[in-house]
Scaffold this motif. Structure first.
Motif, PDB file in Angstrom:
ATOM      1  N   ASN A  87       0.446  -1.215   0.220  1.00  0.00           N
ATOM      2  CA  ASN A  87      -0.141  -0.153  -0.512  1.00  0.00           C
ATOM      3  C   ASN A  87       1.133   1.713  -0.414  1.00  0.00           C
ATOM      4  OD1 ASN A  87      -2.424  -1.294  -0.207  1.00  0.00           O
ATOM      5  ND2 ASN A  87      -2.520  -1.277   1.691  1.00  0.00           N
ATOM      6  N   LYS A  88       2.105   1.083   0.696  1.00  0.00           N
ATOM      7  CA  LYS A  88       2.651   2.865   0.627  1.00  0.00           C
ATOM      8  C   LYS A  88       3.837   2.184  -0.340  1.00  0.00           C
ATOM      9  CE  LYS A  88       3.747   2.452   5.613  1.00  0.00           C
ATOM     10  NZ  LYS A  88       4.608   2.617   6.874  1.00  0.00           N
ATOM     11  N   VAL A  89       4.361   1.708  -1.212  1.00  0.00           N
ATOM     12  CA  VAL A  89       4.812   1.335  -2.420  1.00  0.00           C
ATOM     13  C   VAL A  89       3.699   1.682  -3.644  1.00  0.00           C
ATOM     14  CG1 VAL A  89       5.554  -0.008  -4.155  1.00  0.00           C
ATOM     15  CG2 VAL A  89       6.098  -1.130  -2.275  1.00  0.00           C
ATOM     16  N   PHE A  90       2.976   1.025  -3.291  1.00  0.00           N
ATOM     17  CA  PHE A  90       1.439   2.258  -5.185  1.00  0.00           C
ATOM     18  C   PHE A  90       0.824   2.990  -4.453  1.00  0.00           C
ATOM     19  CE2 PHE A  90       0.412  -2.806  -5.344  1.00  0.00           C
ATOM     20  CZ  PHE A  90       1.763  -2.860  -6.309  1.00  0.00           C
ATOM     21  N   GLY A  91       1.564   3.742  -3.109  1.00  0.00           N
ATOM     22  CA  GLY A  91       1.176   5.628  -2.366  1.00  0.00           C
ATOM     23  C   GLY A  91       2.125   6.632  -2.715  1.00  0.00           C
ATOM     24  N   LEU A  92       3.151   5.533  -3.545  1.00  0.00           N
ATOM     25  CA  LEU A  92       4.484   6.682  -4.160  1.00  0.00           C
ATOM     26  C   LEU A  92       4.697   7.020  -5.390  1.00  0.00           C
ATOM     27  CD1 LEU A  92       7.133   5.504  -2.174  1.00  0.00           C
ATOM     28  CD2 LEU A  92       6.154   6.987  -1.632  1.00  0.00           C
ATOM     29  N   LYS A  93       5.031   7.312  -6.063  1.00  0.00           N
ATOM     30  CA  LYS A  93       4.078   7.862  -7.611  1.00  0.00           C
ATOM     31  C   LYS A  93       5.390   6.966  -8.573  1.00  0.00           C
ATOM     32  CE  LYS A  93       5.282  11.590 -11.048  1.00  0.00           C
ATOM     33  NZ  LYS A  93       6.159  12.985 -11.105  1.00  0.00           N
ATOM     34  N   THR A  94       5.407   6.201  -9.582  1.00  0.00           N
ATOM     35  CA  THR A  94       5.764   5.524 -10.330  1.00  0.00           C
ATOM     36  C   THR A  94       6.438   5.613 -11.166  1.00  0.00           C
ATOM     37  OG1 THR A  94       4.265   4.619 -11.086  1.00  0.00           O
ATOM     38  CG2 THR A  94       4.670   3.733  -9.514  1.00  0.00           C
ATOM     39  N   ILE A  95       7.485   5.219 -12.164  1.00  0.00           N
ATOM     40  CA  ILE A  95       8.388   5.701 -12.918  1.00  0.00           C
ATOM     41  C   ILE A  95       7.910   4.822 -13.931  1.00  0.00           C
ATOM     42  CG2 ILE A  95      10.820   6.462 -13.383  1.00  0.00           C
ATOM     43  CD1 ILE A  95      11.217   6.875 -10.508  1.00  0.00           C
ATOM     44  N   LYS A  96       8.050   4.590 -15.445  1.00  0.00           N
ATOM     45  CA  LYS A  96       8.090   3.907 -15.928  1.00  0.00           C
ATOM     46  C   LYS A  96       9.323   4.209 -16.914  1.00  0.00           C
ATOM     47  CE  LYS A  96       3.117   3.484 -16.470  1.00  0.00           C
ATOM     48  NZ  LYS A  96       2.506   3.452 -17.038  1.00  0.00           N
ATOM     49  N   TYR A  97      10.531   3.802 -16.885  1.00  0.00           N
ATOM     50  CA  TYR A  97      11.404   3.677 -17.279  1.00  0.00           C
ATOM     51  C   TYR A  97      12.238   2.589 -18.235  1.00  0.00           C
ATOM     52  CZ  TYR A  97      14.635   1.526 -13.933  1.00  0.00           C
ATOM     53  OH  TYR A  97      15.419   0.414 -13.053  1.00  0.00           O
ATOM     54  N   LEU A  98      11.858   1.592 -17.527  1.00  0.00           N
ATOM     55  CA  LEU A  98      12.571   0.030 -18.417  1.00  0.00           C
ATOM     56  C   LEU A  98      11.712  -0.195 -19.628  1.00  0.00           C
ATOM     57  CD1 LEU A  98      11.639  -2.577 -14.990  1.00  0.00           C
ATOM     58  CD2 LEU A  98      13.797  -1.332 -16.058  1.00  0.00           C
ATOM     59  N   GLU A  99      13.016  -0.405 -20.757  1.00  0.00           N
ATOM     60  CA  GLU A  99      12.405  -0.299 -22.443  1.00  0.00           C
ATOM     61  C   GLU A  99      11.300  -1.382 -22.195  1.00  0.00           C
ATOM     62  OE1 GLU A  99      14.825  -2.053 -25.602  1.00  0.00           O
ATOM     63  OE2 GLU A  99      16.551  -0.949 -24.265  1.00  0.00           O
ATOM     64  N   GLY A 100      10.557  -2.070 -23.942  1.00  0.00           N
ATOM     65  CA  GLY A 100       9.615  -2.839 -23.905  1.00  0.00           C
ATOM     66  C   GLY A 100       8.502  -2.940 -22.981  1.00  0.00           C
ATOM     67  N   GLU A 101       7.987  -3.419 -22.927  1.00  0.00           N
ATOM     68  CA  GLU A 101       6.121  -3.386 -23.069  1.00  0.00           C
ATOM     69  C   GLU A 101       5.734  -4.248 -22.597  1.00  0.00           C
ATOM     70  OE1 GLU A 101       4.473  -2.203 -26.249  1.00  0.00           O
ATOM     71  OE2 GLU A 101       3.855  -4.105 -27.132  1.00  0.00           O
ATOM     72  N   LEU A 102       4.720  -4.377 -21.644  1.00  0.00           N
ATOM     73  CA  LEU A 102       3.754  -5.061 -20.544  1.00  0.00           C
ATOM     74  C   LEU A 102       2.381  -5.246 -21.726  1.00  0.00           C
ATOM     75  CD1 LEU A 102       2.635  -6.071 -17.094  1.00  0.00           C
ATOM     76  CD2 LEU A 102       0.980  -6.248 -18.667  1.00  0.00           C
ATOM     77  N   ILE A 103       1.919  -6.538 -22.124  1.00  0.00           N
ATOM     78  CA  ILE A 103       0.958  -6.619 -22.925  1.00  0.00           C
ATOM     79  C   ILE A 103      -0.382  -7.134 -21.755  1.00  0.00           C
ATOM     80  CG2 ILE A 103      -0.828  -7.772 -24.751  1.00  0.00           C
ATOM     81  CD1 ILE A 103       1.486  -6.007 -25.257  1.00  0.00           C
ATOM     82  N   HIS A 104      -1.550  -6.890 -21.660  1.00  0.00           N
ATOM     83  CA  HIS A 104      -2.646  -7.066 -20.509  1.00  0.00           C
ATOM     84  C   HIS A 104      -3.320  -7.046 -20.789  1.00  0.00           C
ATOM     85  CE1 HIS A 104      -5.170  -6.161 -16.873  1.00  0.00           C
ATOM     86  NE2 HIS A 104      -5.914  -6.449 -17.511  1.00  0.00           N
ATOM     87  N   PHE A 105      -4.525  -8.571 -20.792  1.00  0.00           N
ATOM     88  CA  PHE A 105      -5.877  -8.834 -21.529  1.00  0.00           C
ATOM     89  C   PHE A 105      -6.941  -9.067 -20.372  1.00  0.00           C
ATOM     90  CE2 PHE A 105      -2.739 -10.628 -24.160  1.00  0.00           C
ATOM     91  CZ  PHE A 105      -3.314 -11.112 -25.354  1.00  0.00           C
ATOM     92  N   GLY A 106      -7.185  -7.526 -20.557  1.00  0.00           N
ATOM     93  CA  GLY A 106      -8.956  -7.639 -19.283  1.00  0.00           C
ATOM     94  C   GLY A 106      -9.654  -8.568 -19.322  1.00  0.00           C
ATOM     95  N   GLU A 107     -10.762  -7.650 -19.034  1.00  0.00           N
ATOM     96  CA  GLU A 107     -11.894  -8.782 -18.830  1.00  0.00           C
ATOM     97  C   GLU A 107     -12.655  -9.267 -20.278  1.00  0.00           C
ATOM     98  OE1 GLU A 107     -11.677  -6.315 -14.698  1.00  0.00           O
ATOM     99  OE2 GLU A 107     -11.718  -5.870 -17.267  1.00  0.00           O
ATOM    100  N   THR A 108     -12.999  -9.919 -20.372  1.00  0.00           N
ATOM    101  CA  THR A 108     -13.349 -10.327 -21.983  1.00  0.00           C
ATOM    102  C   THR A 108     -15.483 -10.058 -21.734  1.00  0.00           C
ATOM    103  OG1 THR A 108     -14.069 -12.639 -21.024  1.00  0.00           O
ATOM    104  CG2 THR A 108     -11.585 -12.227 -22.331  1.00  0.00           C
ATOM    105  N   ASN A 109     -16.039 -10.244 -21.236  1.00  0.00           N
ATOM    106  CA  ASN A 109     -17.673  -9.931 -21.036  1.00  0.00           C
ATOM    107  C   ASN A 109     -17.660  -8.779 -19.778  1.00  0.00           C
ATOM    108  OD1 ASN A 109     -17.938 -11.912 -18.853  1.00  0.00           O
ATOM    109  ND2 ASN A 109     -17.409 -13.097 -19.995  1.00  0.00           N
TER     110      ASN A 109
END
Length: 243
Positions: free
Chosen positions: A151-173
């Motif tokens: 909770n404390k970790v996600f409360g901080l501002k995060t940085i997106k600096y790593l090369e590459g991407e994540l593919i996220h498959f969300g809800e389908t219905n």
């Protein structure tokens, strides 16, 4: 492609929530690159057997909350580096390589780096990455001291600096979307009570109207949900209901 130098420092924690249609493929893709993989989620006789036979650990948990699942995984194995992802996510080759290279460093403080994400929702590839309130971002966590409070970790501002991407498959219905929205509501309600247990009903109602409208406008206009058609409308409406 298999990593020429699989990382021995990284622990991958996969938060699994049914139906888990991608879990086996996600695991096989990660297994080529990372030695320590922990799946946390409800019992599944077939999937747990397959992954245990291939060297993974399976922690049984009935919690529907991603943060709970990740924290249980972190408590099960002490490490300095954790990759936190969901069962319906895939890492690009360049991101996997970036993650391994990141472990060569040794930050003094705890850090969290979220991933650049391409997402699918209701079986449509979204032009813009819309993220649910109540669902944490997947990413790379470096721990300087145990125990860890996500909770404390996600409360901080995060940085997106790593090369590459994540593919996220969300809800389908819609049924799955509504069910997961209920889980998000319960999670955020618990966090609200923990942070402000003395809130009155009047303040809650006033805050509800204000923040729900504010959230809808932010997601609809700033997040460009209005450009995603039907899927964007469903997302923005239900995300505001969650708030």
């Amino acid at each position: 492609m298999t990593s020429p130098n699989p990382s021995k420092n990284l622990v991958v924690i996969i938060a699994y929530r049914p139906p888990g249609n991608h879990l086996e493929d996600t695991f096989k893709d990660l297994k080529q690159w990372f030695n320590d993989i922990i799946v946390v989620g409800p019992e599944h006789s077939y999937l747990s057997q397959v992954m245990k036979m291939d060297g993974a650990s399976w922690i049984v948990s009935d919690s529907p909350h991603i943060v709970d699942l990740w924290e249980q995984g972190i408590r099960s194995q002490i490490s300095s580096w954790y990759i936190l992802i969901q069962d319906k996510e895939y890492l690009s080759t360049s991101l996997k390589q970036s993650l391994i290279e990141a472990t060569y460093k040794d930050p003094v403080i705890s850090t969290f780096n979220s991933f650049i994400r391409k997402s699918f929702f209701l079986k449509k590839q979204m032009k813009y990455d819309l993220e649910w309130n109540g669902d944490p971002s997947s990413g790379l966590l470096h721990v300087s001291n145990q125990p860890v409070s996500l909770n404390k970790v996600f409360g901080l501002k995060t940085i997106k600096y790593l090369e590459g991407e994540l593919i996220h498959f969300g809800e389908t219905n819609l049924n799955e979307t509504i069910q997961n929205s209920i889980h998000r509501i319960n999670w955020l309600a618990d966090q609200l009570y923990l942070s402000s247990p003395s809130l009155t009903k009047l303040r809650l109602i006033n805050g509800d109207k204000k923040n729900s409208l504010k959230n809808f406008c932010k997601t609809w206009f700033v997040g460009k949900g209005m450009r995603e058609g039907f899927e964007g409308s469903v997302f923005c409406f239900l995300d505001s209901v969650v708030i």
